[in-house]
Design a protein around this motif. Sequence first.
Motif, PDB file in Angstrom:
ATOM      1  N   THR B  27       0.870  -1.177   0.000  1.00 31.95           N
ATOM      2  CA  THR B  27       0.000   0.000   0.000  1.00 31.95           C
ATOM      3  C   THR B  27       0.907   1.227   0.000  1.00 31.95           C
ATOM      4  O   THR B  27       1.821   1.331   0.812  1.00 31.95           O
ATOM      5  N   LEU B  29       1.477   5.369   0.069  1.00 30.23           N
ATOM      6  CA  LEU B  29       0.944   6.661   0.497  1.00 30.23           C
ATOM      7  C   LEU B  29       1.875   7.736  -0.054  1.00 30.23           C
ATOM      8  O   LEU B  29       3.086   7.671   0.184  1.00 30.23           O
ATOM      9  N   ILE B  54      -3.423   7.493  -2.327  1.00 28.61           N
ATOM     10  CA  ILE B  54      -3.305   6.139  -1.777  1.00 28.61           C
ATOM     11  C   ILE B  54      -3.432   5.144  -2.925  1.00 28.61           C
ATOM     12  O   ILE B  54      -4.366   5.219  -3.720  1.00 28.61           O
ATOM     13  N   LYS B  56      -3.671   1.087  -3.231  1.00 29.00           N
ATOM     14  CA  LYS B  56      -3.807  -0.078  -2.363  1.00 29.00           C
ATOM     15  C   LYS B  56      -3.237  -1.334  -3.009  1.00 29.00           C
ATOM     16  O   LYS B  56      -2.995  -1.370  -4.212  1.00 29.00           O
ATOM     17  N   GLU B  57      -3.078  -2.354  -2.208  1.00 33.04           N
ATOM     18  CA  GLU B  57      -2.431  -3.573  -2.709  1.00 33.04           C
ATOM     19  C   GLU B  57      -3.260  -4.302  -3.766  1.00 33.04           C
ATOM     20  O   GLU B  57      -2.734  -5.111  -4.515  1.00 33.04           O
ATOM     21  N   ASP B  58      -4.566  -3.993  -3.839  1.00 27.10           N
ATOM     22  CA  ASP B  58      -5.408  -4.620  -4.861  1.00 27.10           C
ATOM     23  C   ASP B  58      -5.455  -3.786  -6.143  1.00 27.10           C
ATOM     24  O   ASP B  58      -6.213  -4.090  -7.062  1.00 27.10           O
ATOM     25  N   SER B  60      -6.299  -0.507  -6.355  1.00 25.40           N
ATOM     26  CA  SER B  60      -7.228   0.621  -6.368  1.00 25.40           C
ATOM     27  C   SER B  60      -6.445   1.893  -6.051  1.00 25.40           C
ATOM     28  O   SER B  60      -5.345   1.839  -5.501  1.00 25.40           O
ATOM     29  N   SER B 114       5.432   6.630   1.372  1.00 20.12           N
ATOM     30  CA  SER B 114       5.577   5.487   2.251  1.00 20.12           C
ATOM     31  C   SER B 114       5.076   4.218   1.564  1.00 20.12           C
ATOM     32  O   SER B 114       4.069   4.232   0.863  1.00 20.12           O
ATOM     33  N   LEU B 116       3.739   0.588   2.524  1.00 20.60           N
ATOM     34  CA  LEU B 116       3.210  -0.076   3.721  1.00 20.60           C
ATOM     35  C   LEU B 116       2.795  -1.502   3.433  1.00 20.60           C
ATOM     36  O   LEU B 116       2.193  -1.794   2.404  1.00 20.60           O
ATOM     37  N   ASN B 117       3.088  -2.349   4.387  1.00 14.67           N
ATOM     38  CA  ASN B 117       2.701  -3.742   4.276  1.00 14.67           C
ATOM     39  C   ASN B 117       1.644  -4.007   5.349  1.00 14.67           C
ATOM     40  O   ASN B 117       1.956  -4.493   6.428  1.00 14.67           O
ATOM     41  N   LEU B 118       0.403  -3.627   5.064  1.00 16.30           N
ATOM     42  CA  LEU B 118      -0.637  -3.665   6.088  1.00 16.30           C
ATOM     43  C   LEU B 118      -1.202  -5.069   6.267  1.00 16.30           C
ATOM     44  O   LEU B 118      -1.660  -5.686   5.300  1.00 16.30           O
TER      45      LEU B 118
END
Lengths: 257, 257
Positions: B27, B29, B54, B56-58, B60, B114, B116-118
């Motif tokens: 993800t 940012l 943003i 996202k990992e999918d 979006s 950033s 991010l690995n949420l």
Amino acid sequence: MEPKVLVNPTVQEAYKMLRENLPQHKTILIVGNCWVHYVGRASSKLEPGERILIIKEDGSLLVHRSTGYEPVNWQPPGCIFQVKAEENILKIHALRRKPAESVNVFFDKIFLVSGLNLVDSGEFTLYASEEDMQKAILMEPSLVEDGFKPISYEKKVEPGFVDIYGVDKNGRFVVVEIKRKTAGKDAVLQLARYVDAVKAKVNHEVRGILVAPDISRGVQRMLSTLGLDYKTLNPKKCAEILKRSETKKLEEFFRKA
Amino acid sequence: MEPKVLVNPTVQEAYKMLRENLPQHKTILIVGNCWVHYVGRASSKLEPGERILIIKEDGSLLVHRSTGYEPVNWQPPGCIFQVKAEENILKIHALRRKPAESVNVFFDKIFLVSGLNLVDSGEFTLYASEEDMQKAILMEPSLVEDGFKPISYEKKVEPGFVDIYGVDKNGRFVVVEIKRKTAGKDAVLQLARYVDAVKAKVNHEVRGILVAPDISRGVQRMLSTLGLDYKTLNPKKCAEILKRSETKKLEEFFRKA
């Protein structure tokens, strides 16, 4: 802008930053492990997980997971915020008065917190497609003319599909042809063919109205010769009408879940 | 998680980070000064300003301004991303194939980036109000029983307001009383009063159906004695039906602007 950013802060450090930045109506970004309770018309619970929290300067709130373009929790602008740090948990309480709704976000691990002073006066402009113009007219038929009533759209007639088919305030049939750019003679001929096709079918007077933001040179004369009408309509205006109605839908959506 | 964060990176540094993190489906940012072009069914332009992006990992994408709970630009999951750094401008291109849509985000100043690995497997649970249950039934009347057709809701009868009023598959009038919690004898008596009031008015057979997630001890016997029916309905199920329909609305909204 020199953004204030804390990476892997303690709960106390994050708390201190929020206490400073929230009253200044900064945009707040927090990434960390959190859980969320919502109570309002309905209520919801979100179990712990790593997410992004955004609090905007207008008092709106968004919780985003790592997938999906929708926020999992949100509040519209105008929230009042309270922050607490207790037993190593950062608690952010967002309260709305009307309707009474409250969201509580609890963080036990914070990876990133930032207080942002975003300067943004850029304009957003949406341009509509012909399909969008059609939709806007179906929603607000007076965009074509007062008293216009659509009966159907994409109506199949001999040479193709009529954009919008309806009746005017005097009960006469109307064929509407929509163009999103300056309409030329082609558009007029297309409209004339549709009008003729419908005339042959209904055996009644049929009016034709060309709807476009502008017409080319010589087109007005051609329209007059063929007994057709022209109505100026800006795709941008249509986009705004749709945006407005869709925003309403979105607001409805946001108001509930 | 040790988040990768760069504060005030150069365009080249931000580019390098995206080149590493995007293929790993992290993800992302980014906070900075950007402008956005969208071309798809409609098209839009967003002038420069400081915003939050943003990814996202999918796949979006969301662009958020400092006010408003809605994103100003967005793309649903499944985008393919290309990143470029040219002439001190970071260009992020998000492409969708079906429908063909593309968003270009251009940054000339970056405050924060950033990767991010949420980790997030937390469940989201929405609980519905009685009003939400009513709405769900109006949308899917078969929740009450097959062939049920609502005629009106919040219908005023002598002792108060009937939650839903309709006809069953045999054409008999039906009064529906909804409870979001375990229904007790009070609920049965309330329903009986409504049924009697409607009966007196329409001079016909009137059925009464109590809709609730559960009933208290002794309530089934009381219902039988009074000739009333009971249908189990979980508010959660209603919440999901509403959420689904509202998500559809939201998706429609997102698909367009």
